[in-house]
Every structure is written in C-alpha cells, then in structure tokens.
Design a protein around this motif. Structure first.
Motif: not given
Length: 350
Positions: A23-36, A330-336
């Motif tokens: 109920w959380i890892s939906t196509p929209e969230l998956v795409a947002a993560v992969s697109n980044t 994601i960008h914050r995690i990589i910077a940190d």
C-alpha cells in the motif's frame, strides 16, 4: 554519483533502494525514486496478477527507461502469479522473500534480469545464493515489518564476510546519509530505506501517519517487535492497537475467520487457501495469521487510523523529523554521506 556493485548491477546513480511496502510502494512512489537515480521496488502483496501487470506498465510510463523491480513474498497467496507476470514483462529485478527463488532466477537470467533475495541470517543467505540469487537484501533487527533478530551493525558485515562475491543491500535502521556511509563501511553495496521513503511527499501513506512518524516525540524506542501480531516476528509503531495485538496470538478459529475476511476483502479466492490449510497446517496457520493482520495494517496505511490500525515502522523513525520530496531526500542523503566520508577521513592519519 556513487559507484558500488549494486549501482552497476541495477544501472542506477545512487545506492539507495525503496523496498516493496504494501500500500506504500505504489507505481507513483517507485517512479519518483527511480527517476531521481535511485531504485524503486513495487509492492505486489495487495495486487492480483492483472493489477500487477497494470502497475508495471504504469511505472514504465511514469519513469521511461529507468530501472525498477517488483517484490514477491512467495509464501503468500497470489505471489507466484505476480512473479510470473513480472517475468513475462521482463522486469529488471525481482525481490523474493519467504520462498525459494530458483524457478524465478532461471527465467529472469534468460532475459538479463536479476533476483534479489531478502534474508535475515546466514542460513537463509546460503539457500538464496544456491537457488540463484544475484544479490541479498540483508535485513537487520531495526527494520520495519519482518526484520531478523540480529542488528544491522553485526548482520551486514557478517554476511558480507561470508559471501564476499555477492552484492548486499542493507536494510534496517537506515534513513540518513550517515547511515548510508556506515552501511558501505560495513560491507554493503546499497541501503534500503522503507520508513524514510514512506515519509515523503510522494508516498501514499496518509498525512497523519507521516506526521506521527516524523513527530520528534516518537523516538526509536516507540516501536514494538513481536510475532503475535501477524505470525512472523515484526516491528510496528507503538499504539494501543499494536500493544493489544502483540499481547498474545489469537485462537485459531478467530485467526481463520479474520483471514477469510481479509481474503474476500482482497479478492483472493478461498480455493487458494483451503487446500494448504488441509495439507500444510503450520505454514498455512502462519499465512492465516498474516492474513488476519491485513485489515489492521490497511486501516493504518490506507485509512490513516492509528487507533484501530497497526502501522509497520522501523526504529529509524527516531531519525525522521520531516516529510520532504523524494528528490530532496535522495540528494540530501548523498550530500550528507559525502560530508560524513570527508569528515571521517580527516580523523585518520595514514
């Protein structure tokens, strides 16, 4: 960009993974993560085979050309059918848990796909590798839902040392750049961040649940770990319903009734459940317990009811204090992580 065996295997920029959360890892969230530039895994637990196929098509529409995977919990009804759909669609990665992946690996490898197996100990890891796993998601005690009984600090380097040729995704307790750096130091090639991604703008988790996770008053201590809730040792957010559900396992007739109700609610035919109850009682009782917990999980994750519902959450909720977009996170995690690497390098005289 961070280069590891996992970024190379999955053709991604960042060694960060969204695990498949029902109920959380939906196509929209998956795409947002992969697109980044990270890697998203679709949850198929609540989906039938047609819904799984539609979800795969939607991910490809929302994130064209990006790498992604799907998760299948083979112990559960409908998982085999969903795995077959993923193989037919030639999904780049299939994340297998609670089951032997040999038949999945054979077909996936035929089209260049990969198999990631979720494990919580060395024995599980050995079986997964022998059955064709290309990589392991090593899940420590800190994780939301079904983590093992050993913490990531010990489990990740132990598995990394035992299986040095197998790429590892560390799960359980990771939500920050410092955690990513630590995991790479322990021998992992990437991290999975379930609770952290669940608490983002693009996540479908109800806003009140996101706020509860990000509330500074909810610390790493405000979770419950036990097996009475859904039959498998799991970690959930501390709440009145969670406390009650973990007190003791419900009697079998009640579990069976709730499981059948959940099956009807999720459109799972009863004929898929009854034969197993007759021939594999212990295994099917566990499935029945899991099914009986489904409504409480859905009440929280979909309905936002934290009074009657029960929410899977990791101890890393103590590290989460905001609800950013996936891209900012994601960008914050990589910077940190980069900053942490530089700071720690300065502490050593070589």
């Amino acid at each position: 960009m961070v280069r590891t065996r996992i970024t190379k295997m999955l053709n991604i920029k960042y060694p960060i993974v969204l695990p498949g959360m029902s109920w959380i890892s939906t196509p929209e969230l998956v795409a947002a993560v992969s697109n980044t530039g990270a890697f998203g895994i679709l949850a198929t637990g609540p989906l039938n085979s047609n819904e799984t196929r539609d979800a795969i098509h939607k991910i490809r529409m929302l994130a064209p050309g990006k790498s992604f995977g799907i998760g299948v919990t083979l112990l559960m009804p409908g998982a085999e059918e969903n795995a077959k759909v993923a193989l037919e669609e030639e999904v780049p990665l299939i994340n297998v848990s609670l089951g032997k992946p040999d038949w999945i690996a054979k077909t996936a490898h035929s089209y260049g796909g990969k198999v990631l197996c979720t494990v919580t100990n060395a024995a599980h890891a050995t079986k997964a590798i022998d059955a064709g796993a290309d990589a392991l998601m090593v899940t420590g005690h800190e994780a939301a839902a079904h983590g093992g009984d050993v913490t990531s600090l010990v489990l990740v380097p132990s598995i990394a040392d035992r299986f040095p040729d197998v790429p590892i995704i560390a799960a359980g307790g990771f939500a920050t750049g410092r955690g990513l750096y630590a995991a790479l130091s322990l021998g992992a090639d990437a991290v999975a961040m379930g609770t952290r991604f669940a608490t983002t703008v693009e996540s479908p988790l109800p806003d009140n649940v996101k706020r509860a996770i990000a509330d500074p008053l909810n610390t790493e201590s405000d979770t419950i770990y036990g097996k009475n809730f859904d039959g498998i040792p799991s970690r959930v957010m501390k709440s009145p319903a969670a406390i009650q559900a973990n007190k003791k396992a419900a009697p079998f007739p009640i579990v069976l009734y709730r499981a059948f109700e959940a099956a009807k609610y999720m459109n799972i035919p009863l004929w898929k459940i009854l034969p197993g109850l007759m021939t594999q009682y212990d295994k099917m009782y566990t499935i029945a317990q899991f099914g009986a917990a489904t409504r409480a999980l859905q009440d929280a994750a979909v309905g936002g009811d934290l009074i009657k519902g029960v929410q899977f959450v990791g101890q890393c909720q103590g590290l989460i204090q905001d609800v950013p977009t996936v891209e900012i996170l994601i960008h914050r995690i990589i910077a940190d992580a980069t900053t942490t690497a530089k700071v720690n390098a300065s502490k050593f005289e070589i």
